[in-house]
Each structure stands twice: as C-alpha cells, then as structure tokens.
Design a protein around this motif. Sequence first.
Motif, PDB file in Angstrom:
ATOM      1  N   ARG A 162      -6.609  -1.139  -9.095  1.00 22.39           N
ATOM      2  CA  ARG A 162      -6.057  -2.470  -9.360  1.00 22.39           C
ATOM      3  C   ARG A 162      -4.738  -2.680  -8.622  1.00 22.39           C
ATOM      4  O   ARG A 162      -4.494  -3.752  -8.059  1.00 22.39           O
ATOM      5  N   ALA A 163      -3.877  -1.660  -8.628  1.00 23.11           N
ATOM      6  CA  ALA A 163      -2.592  -1.775  -7.932  1.00 23.11           C
ATOM      7  C   ALA A 163      -2.801  -1.934  -6.424  1.00 23.11           C
ATOM      8  O   ALA A 163      -2.119  -2.730  -5.764  1.00 23.11           O
ATOM      9  N   THR A 215       0.829  -1.200   0.000  1.00 30.20           N
ATOM     10  CA  THR A 215       0.000   0.000   0.000  1.00 30.20           C
ATOM     11  C   THR A 215       0.864   1.251   0.000  1.00 30.20           C
ATOM     12  O   THR A 215       0.557   2.232  -0.692  1.00 30.20           O
ATOM     13  N   ALA A 216       1.958   1.222   0.737  1.00 31.46           N
ATOM     14  CA  ALA A 216       2.876   2.370   0.765  1.00 31.46           C
ATOM     15  C   ALA A 216       3.503   2.588  -0.608  1.00 31.46           C
ATOM     16  O   ALA A 216       3.707   3.730  -1.030  1.00 31.46           O
ATOM     17  N   ASP A 217       3.815   1.504  -1.306  1.00 30.16           N
ATOM     18  CA  ASP A 217       4.352   1.619  -2.663  1.00 30.16           C
ATOM     19  C   ASP A 217       3.375   2.348  -3.577  1.00 30.16           C
ATOM     20  O   ASP A 217       3.766   3.172  -4.408  1.00 30.16           O
ATOM     21  N   VAL A 218       2.093   2.019  -3.461  1.00 36.28           N
ATOM     22  CA  VAL A 218       1.079   2.648  -4.308  1.00 36.28           C
ATOM     23  C   VAL A 218       1.024   4.146  -4.031  1.00 36.28           C
ATOM     24  O   VAL A 218       0.981   4.965  -4.956  1.00 36.28           O
ATOM     25  N   ALA A 219       1.037   4.520  -2.744  1.00 37.96           N
ATOM     26  CA  ALA A 219       1.021   5.944  -2.387  1.00 37.96           C
ATOM     27  C   ALA A 219       2.249   6.656  -2.945  1.00 37.96           C
ATOM     28  O   ALA A 219       2.153   7.785  -3.466  1.00 37.96           O
ATOM     29  N   ASP A 220       3.423   6.011  -2.860  1.00 36.60           N
ATOM     30  CA  ASP A 220       4.649   6.604  -3.404  1.00 36.60           C
ATOM     31  C   ASP A 220       4.560   6.739  -4.926  1.00 36.60           C
ATOM     32  O   ASP A 220       5.021   7.731  -5.501  1.00 36.60           O
ATOM     33  N   ALA A 221       3.986   5.739  -5.584  1.00 37.76           N
ATOM     34  CA  ALA A 221       3.855   5.781  -7.039  1.00 37.76           C
ATOM     35  C   ALA A 221       2.951   6.922  -7.477  1.00 37.76           C
ATOM     36  O   ALA A 221       3.229   7.609  -8.472  1.00 37.76           O
ATOM     37  N   LEU A 265      -6.852   6.677 -14.552  1.00 36.13           N
ATOM     38  CA  LEU A 265      -5.790   6.615 -13.550  1.00 36.13           C
ATOM     39  C   LEU A 265      -6.323   6.072 -12.224  1.00 36.13           C
ATOM     40  O   LEU A 265      -5.671   5.253 -11.567  1.00 36.13           O
ATOM     41  N   ALA A 266      -7.538   6.488 -11.839  1.00 35.18           N
ATOM     42  CA  ALA A 266      -8.138   5.977 -10.603  1.00 35.18           C
ATOM     43  C   ALA A 266      -8.356   4.471 -10.694  1.00 35.18           C
ATOM     44  O   ALA A 266      -8.154   3.737  -9.716  1.00 35.18           O
ATOM     45  N   ALA A 267      -8.738   3.993 -11.889  1.00 34.29           N
ATOM     46  CA  ALA A 267      -8.928   2.548 -12.069  1.00 34.29           C
ATOM     47  C   ALA A 267      -7.598   1.812 -11.960  1.00 34.29           C
ATOM     48  O   ALA A 267      -7.528   0.725 -11.363  1.00 34.29           O
ATOM     49  N   VAL A 306     -12.360   3.017  -6.761  1.00 35.62           N
ATOM     50  CA  VAL A 306     -13.302   1.953  -6.438  1.00 35.62           C
ATOM     51  C   VAL A 306     -12.722   0.594  -6.836  1.00 35.62           C
ATOM     52  O   VAL A 306     -12.296   0.407  -7.981  1.00 35.62           O
ATOM     53  N   GLY A 307     -12.692  -0.314  -5.872  1.00 39.14           N
ATOM     54  CA  GLY A 307     -12.241  -1.667  -6.138  1.00 39.14           C
ATOM     55  C   GLY A 307     -13.397  -2.630  -6.233  1.00 39.14           C
ATOM     56  O   GLY A 307     -14.574  -2.221  -6.217  1.00 39.14           O
ATOM     57  N   SER A 308     -13.103  -3.904  -6.296  1.00 38.06           N
ATOM     58  CA  SER A 308     -14.147  -4.913  -6.462  1.00 38.06           C
ATOM     59  C   SER A 308     -15.045  -5.038  -5.241  1.00 38.06           C
ATOM     60  O   SER A 308     -16.195  -5.477  -5.354  1.00 38.06           O
TER      61      SER A 308
END
Length: 384
Positions: free
Chosen positions: A133-134, A25-31, A127-129, A97-99
Amino acid sequence: MAPTDSARNLLLLRASEILSVTTTTADVADAVRELRGIVLDASHLHFVLAGGSSDPLAERAIGERRTFYFTDGADLAVAFPGQANPDSQAAACVPVVGSAGVLGALHLRWTAPRRFFVAERAVIATLAAYIARALERAQRLEARIGVADTLQDAILSRLPAVERYELAALYLPADRQEKVGGDWYDVVAGRGSQLTLAIGDVVGHDMAAAARMGQLRSMLRAYIVDRHEPPSALLRRLDTANHALGEPIVATAVVAVLDNLPHGGYRLRWSNAGHPPPVVIHPDKTVESLTGNDLLLGARRFARRHTWTTPLACGSTVLLHTDGLIERAGGTDNIDASQLHLHRRLHTCRQARLQDLLEDAVADVGTDRTDDIAMLAVRLPPDA
C-alpha cells in the motif's frame, strides 16, 4: 517463540506508523530498513523492487508469486547454493503484491535456525501488505509529480530574447508536491520595440486549476499575437470566449503593453481584471502601484474593460505579480498594508540584476504559504 497477540499488534502498529509517512519509493525502502530488528528480531530485512533485483531468492519469489520459508541454513543452501552463509540460518521471502501485480519482495534473514509459526507468518504477510500500500501510494504520487513537472514546463512561458529590455520571471507553487497551480505569466514581443506582458491567477492551487489556467493563457496568447489591439480589447475578447465556451473560468489578469515612442521615451498601457496592480520601480528606486481595476474574468458577461496609460522614464522597472506575493509579504489581511510592505521591500532589493530583485522580493516568504506566487518584470534601458 511465536509473538503474543499484543506484541504482534504493537509490531504492526509501529510498522504502519513508519510506512504511513513515506512519499517516495526511496522512502519506502528506507522505512523497511528502519524496521530491521523490530520485525521478529530479523538480522536482515530489505525490500527488493520487481525488475531491479540481484537477489536470487527474491527474484524467484517475485517470478513465481510465491512465499518461501527456510528454517535453517542447510535448507537454504540446498535450494539456493549461492545463498549459503554462516550468518543466514533462517530466511523468509514473500512477494509484495499490489493491485496491478507483484511490486517486489520482502526478504528477511536470521542468524539462528527458526521455526515459522502461523502467527509469525501472519506478521510477515501483513507487513508485506502494508509495504504494498505504501509503495503504490508513493508510485502514484511520483507519477503525479511527473505529470505536474511536464505540465509546468508546458504552461510556464520561456521569456523571449529582446534587445532593448531586460526580462525576468519567478514562479513559486503553493503545492510543493504538484508544483503547479492557477498562476501564469506570458511575454510576447511585437513589432518594433513593443512588448506585451500578461499575468493571471485562476482560482485554485492544483493541477485542475493549472488546466483551467492553460485554457485562458492559450486563448490570450493567440489574441495577443493575432490582434494588435489595446489591452482592454484583448481582455474583453478573452472574457467573451471564456463565457461562450462553457462554464466561465473565474480568474484575475493584467495585460500590459510597453511601447517605445517615436519621439523618445516609453509608454505603458494596461488593463486590469481584478488583479493586484502593476508596480513601477522608478530609476530613483521609488515604488508606485498603478491604479485602475475592472471586474475579474468570468464574473459577468460583457463586463466593461478600460485601458490606462502612463509614461515611463528610462531605467524604470515594471513588475507584475499575483496576490500570493502581497498576501504573504504583509502578514496581514489589509491589502493596503501588504502593498506598502511590498513597496518597502522592493525599495531595498538588489537592483543590478532583475532576477536578483525578484528573488529578494520573495526572500521573506515562508514555506507554509497557501497561495502560488508568480512574478514578471521588465526593465527599460537606462537611456533612450
């Protein structure tokens, strides 16, 4: 100005590349932060997790599952007076929004007023989609790692406190993410000064292998506690149950029993089911592999099992290990050469603490190994 189709495609390709390598999750925020300035020249870009937001706009986007666009600072100040800022002259906030529901919100700001054309809105929504997924992938991986940590704690035995012997163990999983595999070790203190050591290796290097390994380990542990029998009898019972309770699990194992003899001295009895041989480091630091090997577990019903015996001098160390140690240590497919390399390595290891010896034994093991490593060692007292 709305981005051209080419510019939009390049932007989304870059975002996909950055997000594709995230694992937490931290990786996603950094990305997401790395995308600032790339996505429509936004001056501010960040992702807010659901339930952890102090951003009123993001909280509303998450709560209402609704996208907000503000073309200038005045519109933003009317809707969210607390958000008024000379540097915020346009804003967009879209729920991610996720599954299973809303995961968070993507918040963008600009320092100048801005019109949001259909193409720009499509970029932000896409981009939100991508982020959704990430993030779901990262959350699944984090949950899997959490399960693996719990499983590892459950299946790796705590070494018992024993008065006469020094014990040490080391486990290095091949899979750095799942952290578990098919290797195991166990130590059971018996009557008097008797000590039973066990080590094994189930085919596979993942949680499925760990689950199969847990079945064998639990059965063997129960037999060791309940049956005061030679090592070969214990392995025979284990393999009988292995074949009787469904599809047999293919594994290697060693059971070794250490006895302090009444007339003085020590004796090691062991039985080997297709496993790398036990190693003895003598008090003079010479190293010896203990030969004697039968079929691996699960190979054939009612396979013959043997118990071998050797005397041990005071101060000797017995090392049990899985094949990941010798496969990597020798850097060759030749087992004899790999074992010779291990012998040389053990001869030069630190000896003061048994844990130091194990750590030195794996010092030349790289991070690119493809097999788990388990090591279990016991050192006899220096005198009777």
